[in-house]
Scaffold this motif. Structure first.
Motif, PDB file in Angstrom:
ATOM      1  N   LEU A 308      49.716  -8.569  91.365  1.00 16.98           N
ATOM      2  CA  LEU A 308      50.071  -7.585  92.112  1.00 16.98           C
ATOM      3  C   LEU A 308      51.378  -8.020  92.689  1.00 16.98           C
ATOM      4  O   LEU A 308      52.476  -7.470  92.491  1.00 16.98           O
ATOM      5  CB  LEU A 308      49.264  -7.372  93.389  1.00 16.98           C
ATOM      6  N   GLU A 309      51.669  -9.403  93.308  1.00 14.32           N
ATOM      7  CA  GLU A 309      52.801  -9.672  93.538  1.00 14.32           C
ATOM      8  C   GLU A 309      53.888 -10.055  92.461  1.00 14.32           C
ATOM      9  O   GLU A 309      55.248  -9.413  92.709  1.00 14.32           O
ATOM     10  CB  GLU A 309      52.737 -10.997  94.436  1.00 14.32           C
ATOM     11  N   ARG A 312      54.849  -6.271  91.709  1.00 15.67           N
ATOM     12  CA  ARG A 312      55.913  -5.718  92.573  1.00 15.67           C
ATOM     13  C   ARG A 312      57.486  -6.274  92.086  1.00 15.67           C
ATOM     14  O   ARG A 312      58.385  -5.427  91.981  1.00 15.67           O
ATOM     15  CB  ARG A 312      55.596  -6.285  93.972  1.00 15.67           C
ATOM     16  N   ASP A 313      57.576  -7.482  91.819  1.00  7.86           N
ATOM     17  CA  ASP A 313      58.985  -8.049  91.453  1.00  7.86           C
ATOM     18  C   ASP A 313      59.402  -7.410  90.012  1.00  7.86           C
ATOM     19  O   ASP A 313      60.581  -7.277  89.825  1.00  7.86           O
ATOM     20  CB  ASP A 313      58.916  -9.513  91.221  1.00  7.86           C
ATOM     21  N   GLN A 316      60.546  -4.319  90.931  1.00 10.88           N
ATOM     22  CA  GLN A 316      61.946  -4.167  91.694  1.00 10.88           C
ATOM     23  C   GLN A 316      63.085  -4.754  90.727  1.00 10.88           C
ATOM     24  O   GLN A 316      64.160  -4.301  90.679  1.00 10.88           O
ATOM     25  CB  GLN A 316      61.681  -5.316  92.931  1.00 10.88           C
ATOM     26  N   ILE A 354      50.794  -0.604  93.858  1.00 11.81           N
ATOM     27  CA  ILE A 354      52.221  -0.813  93.781  1.00 11.81           C
ATOM     28  C   ILE A 354      52.786   0.545  94.382  1.00 11.81           C
ATOM     29  O   ILE A 354      53.866   0.502  95.163  1.00 11.81           O
ATOM     30  CB  ILE A 354      52.756  -0.888  92.340  1.00 11.81           C
ATOM     31  N   MET A 357      52.964   0.060  97.838  1.00 12.27           N
ATOM     32  CA  MET A 357      53.869  -0.901  98.288  1.00 12.27           C
ATOM     33  C   MET A 357      55.026  -0.235  98.408  1.00 12.27           C
ATOM     34  O   MET A 357      56.048  -0.463  99.432  1.00 12.27           O
ATOM     35  CB  MET A 357      53.805  -2.183  97.470  1.00 12.27           C
ATOM     36  N   HIS A 358      55.348   0.604  97.580  1.00 13.36           N
ATOM     37  CA  HIS A 358      56.782   1.438  97.598  1.00 13.36           C
ATOM     38  C   HIS A 358      56.805   2.266  98.776  1.00 13.36           C
ATOM     39  O   HIS A 358      57.892   2.428  99.519  1.00 13.36           O
ATOM     40  CB  HIS A 358      57.133   2.178  96.242  1.00 13.36           C
ATOM     41  N   GLN A 362      57.914  -2.095 100.444  1.00 10.47           N
ATOM     42  CA  GLN A 362      57.885  -3.492 100.062  1.00 10.47           C
ATOM     43  C   GLN A 362      58.571  -3.509  98.511  1.00 10.47           C
ATOM     44  O   GLN A 362      58.686  -4.463  97.840  1.00 10.47           O
ATOM     45  CB  GLN A 362      56.432  -4.006  99.966  1.00 10.47           C
ATOM     46  N   ILE A 363      58.679  -2.430  98.008  1.00 10.71           N
ATOM     47  CA  ILE A 363      59.710  -2.096  96.864  1.00 10.71           C
ATOM     48  C   ILE A 363      60.827  -0.951  97.128  1.00 10.71           C
ATOM     49  O   ILE A 363      60.432   0.134  97.786  1.00 10.71           O
ATOM     50  CB  ILE A 363      58.851  -1.537  95.622  1.00 10.71           C
ATOM     51  N   LEU A 466      64.127  -8.584  98.329  1.00 10.69           N
ATOM     52  CA  LEU A 466      63.764  -7.092  98.523  1.00 10.69           C
ATOM     53  C   LEU A 466      64.581  -6.499  99.601  1.00 10.69           C
ATOM     54  O   LEU A 466      64.811  -7.059 100.793  1.00 10.69           O
ATOM     55  CB  LEU A 466      62.160  -7.203  98.926  1.00 10.69           C
TER      56      LEU A 466
END
Length: 467
Positions: A308-309, A312-313, A316, A354, A357-358, A362-363, A466
């Motif tokens: 997951l982490e 995320r990157d 991004q 994800i 998170m957006h 976080q994104i 971020l």
């Protein structure tokens, strides 16, 4: 389906007329230039709404002449007609957007031979004659009635058009000093020099001097004026290229003739590498025929099965690149096999996470949706058929794949089956990295350099973290 019916030689009388109407489009111009092998740039560059009028040869000759033939073949006399001769005189130029009426009229008939003479004219919307002339045909003696043929859907697109615009934009920026890592073959050397000649980079060659010079001599390449940083082998070349970045002597890296793992080992070294708080990931940029936008596919080269982490990157990094090259609001699709969240497919759970998170910031940037199947991500019709209501579905700019295998297959299928032009860079390090492949063309290397250059200048004004 429309029916077409001919007029036999026994049915035709003097004064018979037929007419069709067409509007000249930009695609018509490109198609005729392609068919005729007319490589004159004026034939392709002219005729747009904002450009000069088209040359007579392309539009008034081939286009108007073909329209006259179409009237003869489908209207008068129609199916079964044999076109014997035609003469044309050009009176006025035609531009994209002009509506042209094409008319033919019977002026002579020879019943015994079956030959028919017709006067022909192409007239614009102002009633002005654009083309005039005459035609002689062999009219059919047998009655024919048939369905009109379904015309094939033709999509004309010069390869890499959007990439050309990117390169033009990159030329306006200062060249990016780039360490070329172990450029010991003609492909990596030639690509670096081509990128230099296009104003993308200032190459610094890092590797065994003797091998670099031998490769240049074998390929007929001139290294005059280029800095060469001597390194004993590929591992050392990667480490020394990374050191050049730390010393402020390079703002990007370009992979030469060495394994990707060798370069990334130096880049990701915890003590001496170019790590940031962001996960390193690769983004393919693809100019796909039939698509009205650049497609980005990530990650197809570095992260095998991201958690997951990492995902995320990856998202991004891709959003940042799309924004850097001018996509105001990138639309991001998290791909899976289905568009519903299910515990049976872990990729759907990651996609949903994800998206949340957006939502939580976080994104940042763009719009994100998923899970989406590939067809639902890029096809509005497929998304509508599934009843998916989304700002992203059907219009995605960025395709985020659940693992390296699927990403690599999607990218290479688009390149080798759909004819996409490709480029790509790795992001998440302190500088952009051009991970060129042995199969990359010189043009792909130039565009990758343009991506790196535009991104480098865009990011200089923004922190990598971020937000």
């Amino acid at each position: 389906m429309d029916l077409i019916e001919n007029r036999t030689i026994d049915e035709i009388i003097l004064g018979d007329r037929a007419e069709i109407e067409r509007v000249l489009t930009r695609s018509d111009v490109t198609l005729f230039a392609t068919v005729s092998a007319d490589v004159n740039p004026a034939s392709l560059d002219a005729g747009d709404e904002d450009g000069p009028e088209l040359q007579q040869g392309i539009v008034q000759g081939m286009w108007a002449g073909t329209l006259i033939s179409a009237v003869l073949a489908t209207r008068l006399p129609g199916p079964g007609t044999v076109h014997l001769s035609q003469t044309l005189k050009f009176h006025r130029e035609v531009s994209v957007g002009d509506r042209i009426s094409v008319r033919v009229e019977v002026t002579g008939i020879d019943k015994s031979s079956g030959r028919v003479n017709l006067e022909c004219a192409c007239v614009n919307a102002d009633g002005e004659i654009v083309v005039s002339g005459s035609a002689e045909v062999q009219a059919p003696r047998k009655k024919i009635k048939r369905h009109m043929a379904r015309m094939p859907i033709t999509q004309l697109k010069a390869p890499g058009v959007r990439f050309g615009e990117l390169v033009d934009r990159a030329r306006l920026l200062d060249p990016l000093v780039t360490a070329i890592v172990h450029p010991c073959d003609d492909l990596s050397l030639g690509g670096a020099l081509a990128a230099r000649d296009e104003g993308m980079i200032v190459p610094v060659l890092v590797g065994p001097r003797a091998k670099i010079e031998a490769a240049a001599e074998a390929a007929g390449l001139d290294l005059h004026g280029l800095e060469i940083v001597d390194a004993p082998h590929s591992h050392a070349a990667a480490e020394m290229a990374v050191a050049l970045v730390h010393e402020g002597r390079a703002g990007a890296l370009m992979k030469g003739k060495l394994h990707t793992d060798e370069l990334l080992t130096a880049v990701l070294n915890k003590a001496t590498g170019l790590r940031t708080e962001r996960r390193l990931s690769h983004v393919f940029a693809l100019d796909v025929p039939g698509q009205n936008r650049t497609l980005f596919v990530t990650d197809a080269a570095i992260n095998i099965s991201p958690d997951l982490e990492s995902l995320r990157d990856i998202v991004q990094n891709a959003i940042d690149l799309a924004i850097a090259i001018g996509v105001e609001t990138p639309l991001v699709a998290l791909l899976s096999a289905v568009e519903t969240v299910t515990g049976k497919l872990p990729s759907t759970i990651l996609a949903a996470a994800i998206c949340k998170m957006h939502d939580r910031g976080q994104i940042v940037g763009g719009k994100v949706d998923g899970p989406l199947a590939f067809d639902n991500a890029i096809s509005p019709a497929a998304a509508a058929a599934k009843g998916i209501v989304s700002d992203v579905a059907g219009y995605a700019d960025i395709l985020v794949t659940p693992n390296l295998e699927s990403g690599n297959m999607i990218a290479k299928q688009l390149i080798h089956l759909a004819g996409a032009s490709s480029a790509g860079i790795a992001l998440g390090a302190q500088v952009p990295i051009m991970l060129t492949s042995r199969s990359d063309t010189v043009d792909a290397r130039i565009v990758s350099a343009a991506l790196a250059k535009v991104f480098y200048h865009w990011r200089r004004e923004r922190p990598l973290g971020l937000g």
